[in-house]
Design an enzyme around this catalytic site. Structure first.
Site, short mmCIF file in Angstrom:
data_model
loop_
_atom_site.label_atom_id
_atom_site.label_comp_id
_atom_site.label_asym_id
_atom_site.label_seq_id
_atom_site.Cartn_x
_atom_site.Cartn_y
_atom_site.Cartn_z
CB THR A 278 -6.90 5.45 5.37
OG1 THR A 278 -6.52 4.38 4.49
CG2 THR A 278 -7.93 4.94 6.35
N GLY A 279 -8.56 5.50 2.73
CA GLY A 279 -9.74 5.08 1.98
C GLY A 279 -9.80 5.73 0.62
CB THR B 153 -3.57 5.79 2.92
OG1 THR B 153 -4.06 5.82 1.59
CG2 THR B 153 -2.92 7.12 3.27
CB SER C 259 -0.92 0.02 1.22
OG SER C 259 -0.16 0.06 2.40
CB THR D 218 -1.13 6.54 -0.29
OG1 THR D 218 -1.97 5.46 -0.70
CG2 THR D 218 -1.30 7.67 -1.29
NE ARG E 242 -7.07 7.94 -7.35
CZ ARG E 242 -6.89 7.71 -6.05
NH1 ARG E 242 -5.68 7.52 -5.58
NH2 ARG E 242 -7.92 7.67 -5.23
N1 GLY Z 1 -6.37 7.36 0.14
C1 GLY Z 1 -5.44 7.12 -0.86
C2 GLY Z 1 -5.91 7.40 -2.22
O1 GLY Z 1 -7.10 7.34 -2.49
O2 GLY Z 1 -5.08 7.65 -3.06
#
Ligand code: GLY
Length: 334
Positions: free
Chosen positions: A245-246, A194, A92, A212, A222
């Site tokens: 996070t998420g 993350t 991650s 992350t 992205r």
């Molecule tokens: N929370 C990490 C991301 O969506 O890139």
């Protein structure tokens, strides 16, 4: 740190209660705790405190030790997050992070310190410690955010080594994904993506960091929330700090970390503020059942909070000489 972790929900149930347990433990382990003790309500909150997203006890331990050695809260965070960035088995953050849909590992990270200074890198390849590069951006450039090749070249100019970050395990996972995915990124609700970490030093000074590899198999280019100030991280040394996070797209749309700090400014506890920020996401997203968002927060006194949409989110708190990972409370209980 494993990508898929199913640890029994702690009997303590919530971070709020877990902090209470940490406080009791603190009283029993005074020798270990050389920190200042700040009286609060009917208990005592121990400073320093380190809190992170997910079960990352090695990372919080490293940060805690760095604080005990007299390092700043920010340097402690760089050290702590660096443990997971260097862990090739984790998928991650840092080396081993799951790649974008073209097979490139691109990393985002940011830091914010007690003075409100901010530094970040986004979509950076080949450098396994983006959080340390973010600090360099903050301290050694006139800018706050460098992207992609520019970020990588800056990192190399500062002595960071270029490496292949795509491990065999992550390459295999990507190749498997390509067979059936039709190029759709994986939006999961149970796995983490993350590391966000917040630290309050013994004098009550607060810093934060977030690192992350982003959404697995994302479109090329992205960028999520983690390196975007106010979304993935926010620190106000007068009030507190929060990190996320998420699914980054949802955190970005609600500027969640800034919101949490502002809610704490208005008098909410870190726990109440995290819960409100999650509810904002839920209220704006009819498909909230399909993704995870989790927040953690700390205030100036060292009180902590954590909340997520779904079960499965974890947070690790190192406080009062005690390092504990728990499942915080979550929204979608029934
Ligand atoms: N929370 C990490 C991301 O969506 O890139």
């Amino acid at each position: 740190m494993k990508r898929r972790i199913f640890i029994q929900r702690a009997a303590l149930g919530s971070v709020g209660v877990s902090v209470g347990a940490a406080i009791l433990a603190c009283a029993e382990t005074k020798k270990e705790n050389t920190a200042a003790i700040v009286a609060k309500g009917n208990g005592k909150i121990a400073l320093p405190v380190v809190i992170a997203t997910w079960d990352v006890k090695r990372a919080t331990e490293k940060a805690w030790k760095s604080l005990q050695e007299g390092k700043s809260a920010l340097d402690a965070i760089i050290d702590g997050c660096g443990v997971e960035e260097a862990n090739a088995e984790g998928q991650s953050v840092g080396i081993g992070g799951l790649p974008d849909r073209e097979g490139r590992v691109t990393l985002d990270a940011c830091v914010m310190n007690e003075n409100g200074d901010y530094g970040a890198v986004v979509c950076m390849e080949h450098i396994k410690h983006p959080i340390a590069v973010a600090k360099k951006v903050m301290e050694e450039t006139p800018h706050v955010l460098l992207a992609a090749v520019g970020a990588e070249e800056f990192a190399v100019s500062k002595g960071f080594k270029r490496e292949n970050l795509l491990t065999d395990a992550s390459r295999k996972a990507w190749e498997e994904w390509k067979k059936t995915s039709k190029y759709k990124p994986i939006i999961n609700i149970e796995n983490h993506d993350t590391i966000g970490m917040l630290a309050v030093d013994k004098n009550g000074n607060i810093s934060g960091g977030c690192t992350t590899s982003g959404l697995a198999y994302k479109m090329s280019g992205r960028v999520g929330d983690s390196a975007i100030i106010g979304a993935g991280l926010f620190v106000d040394n007068e009030i507190g700090a929060a990190t996320a996070t998420g699914l980054g797209e949802e955190v970005l749309k609600t500027v969640g970390s800034f919101l949490i700090v502002e809610l704490m400014r208005q008098g909410k506890t870190p726990q109440e503020a995290c819960e409100e920020a999650v509810k904002r996401v839920i209220n704006k997203s009819p498909n909230f059942e399909d993704f995870q968002v989790g927040y953690i927060a700390v205030n100036k006194k060292g009180e902590t909070g954590a909340y997520s949409i779904h079960e499965g989110f974890m947070t690790t708190t190192y406080q009062g000489g005690r390092n504990e990972a728990v499942h915080p409370d979550f929204y979608n209980k029934k």
